[in-house]
Design an enzyme around this catalytic site. Structure first.
Site, PDB file in Angstrom:
ATOM      1  CG  HIS A  17      -1.877  -1.129   1.266  1.00 20.91           C
ATOM      2  ND1 HIS A  17      -2.057  -1.851   2.457  1.00 20.91           N
ATOM      3  CD2 HIS A  17      -2.911  -1.459   0.467  1.00 20.91           C
ATOM      4  CE1 HIS A  17      -3.027  -2.757   2.329  1.00 20.91           C
ATOM      5  NE2 HIS A  17      -3.408  -2.641   1.178  1.00 20.91           N
ATOM      6  CE  LYS A  41     -18.706  -3.857   2.913  1.00 18.81           C
ATOM      7  NZ  LYS A  41     -17.792  -3.041   1.979  1.00 18.81           N
ATOM      8  NE  ARG A  94      -2.971  -7.623  -3.995  1.00 28.64           N
ATOM      9  CZ  ARG A  94      -3.707  -7.924  -3.339  1.00 28.64           C
ATOM     10  NH1 ARG A  94      -3.069  -8.074  -1.921  1.00 28.64           N
ATOM     11  NH2 ARG A  94      -5.206  -7.941  -2.906  1.00 28.64           N
ATOM     12  CB  SER A 131      -4.408  -6.385   5.034  1.00 32.37           C
ATOM     13  OG  SER A 131      -4.116  -5.214   4.356  1.00 32.37           O
TER      14      SER A 131
HETATM   15  O1  PNS Z   1      -9.093  -2.771   0.720  1.00 33.39           O
HETATM   16  P1  PNS Z   1     -10.647  -3.012   0.003  1.00 33.39           P
HETATM   17  O2  PNS Z   1     -11.537  -3.906   1.366  1.00 33.39           O
HETATM   18  O3  PNS Z   1     -10.786  -4.014  -1.273  1.00 33.39           O
HETATM   19  O4  PNS Z   1     -11.683  -1.899   0.083  1.00 33.39           O
HETATM   20  C1  PNS Z   1     -12.820  -1.641  -0.222  1.00 33.39           C
HETATM   21  C2  PNS Z   1     -13.707  -0.319  -0.494  1.00 33.39           C
HETATM   22  C3  PNS Z   1     -13.480   0.319   0.705  1.00 33.39           C
HETATM   23  C4  PNS Z   1     -12.667   0.499  -1.645  1.00 33.39           C
HETATM   24  C5  PNS Z   1     -14.713  -0.628  -0.929  1.00 33.39           C
HETATM   25  O5  PNS Z   1     -15.292  -1.669  -0.185  1.00 33.39           O
HETATM   26  C6  PNS Z   1     -15.682   0.756  -1.220  1.00 33.39           C
HETATM   27  O6  PNS Z   1     -15.498   1.265  -2.255  1.00 33.39           O
HETATM   28  N1  PNS Z   1     -16.539   0.799  -0.170  1.00 33.39           N
HETATM   29  C7  PNS Z   1     -17.236   2.002  -0.168  1.00 33.39           C
HETATM   30  C8  PNS Z   1     -18.864   1.501  -0.487  1.00 33.39           C
HETATM   31  C9  PNS Z   1     -19.302   1.836  -2.033  1.00 33.39           C
HETATM   32  O7  PNS Z   1     -19.070   2.813  -2.673  1.00 33.39           O
HETATM   33  N2  PNS Z   1     -19.524   0.943  -2.625  1.00 33.39           N
HETATM   34  C10 PNS Z   1     -19.779   0.684  -4.036  1.00 33.39           C
HETATM   35  C11 PNS Z   1     -18.371   0.281  -4.898  1.00 33.39           C
HETATM   36  S1  PNS Z   1     -18.581   0.303  -6.572  1.00 33.39           S
END
Ligand code: PNS
Length: 162
Positions: A17, A41, A94, A131
């Site tokens: 990251h 969630k 990745r 992670s």
């Molecule tokens: O590290 P991650 O878990 O892949 O991150 C996921 C994240 C936080 C980027 C994603 O869950 C997100 O965008 N959440 C916000 C809710 C949202 O906008 N959902 C629609 C996505 S198209």
């Protein structure tokens, strides 16, 4: 002012990251590292680190990078981008699995607000780092010191201590 958001869970932040943050910060005037969290969630309660702990771990990791801010948001990522006037999302990729996971989200986010998603290939050195794997290895006493900043390794050791 061109502002971009690099969103994620960051539970916890890894060297993979941090590499993306530093490279993305060179492309924009300001980069916001944003922890997305939605308390209701599924999975939210299974995080190892609280949002405040994750914010602090990231802040310590990017202290020397002038144009990076670290925040958290709830709700839709696109609403958050609009609220802070961000023109782009940045995602580290990745490999093909990440790409397949990210493509529909990039499409949905563009559909919702027109925000662009910029994919940055993860450095080969960090291509196997996630992670979740770092947490698994740390929880079983494995050495993660080369995969996360020293203060994160320390925080992980504290968390998983029996
Ligand atoms: O590290 P991650 O878990 O892949 O991150 C996921 C994240 C936080 C980027 C994603 O869950 C997100 O965008 N959440 C916000 C809710 C949202 O906008 N959902 C629609 C996505 S198209």
């Amino acid at each position: 002012m061109r502002r971009a958001v690099v969103p994620g869970s960051y539970d916890p932040v890894t060297y993979g990251h941090v590499d993306i943050f530093k490279r993305a910060a060179r492309l924009f005037d300001e980069l916001i590292v944003a922890i997305g969290h939605n308390p209701s969630k599924a999975g939210a309660s299974s995080r190892l680190f609280s949002v405040d702990e994750r914010l602090e771990l990231i802040r310590e990791s990017v202290r020397e990078v002038r144009n990076v801010r670290v925040e958290s948001f709830t709700g839709l990522l696109t609403d958050y981008c609009t609220s802070i006037d961000a023109v782009a999302l940045v995602k580290g990729v990745r490999g093909v699995t990440d790409f397949e996971y990210e493509m529909p989200m990039a499409g949905m986010n563009a559909h919702l607000t027109g925000v662009e998603t910029i994919f940055i290939p993860t450095a080969a050195q960090w291509s196997f780092v996630s992670s979740s794997l770092v947490k698994e290895v740390a929880s079983m006493g494995g050495d993660v010191s080369g995969l996360v900043p020293a203060h994160v390794a320390h925080a992980l050791a504290e968390k998983v201590r029996p």
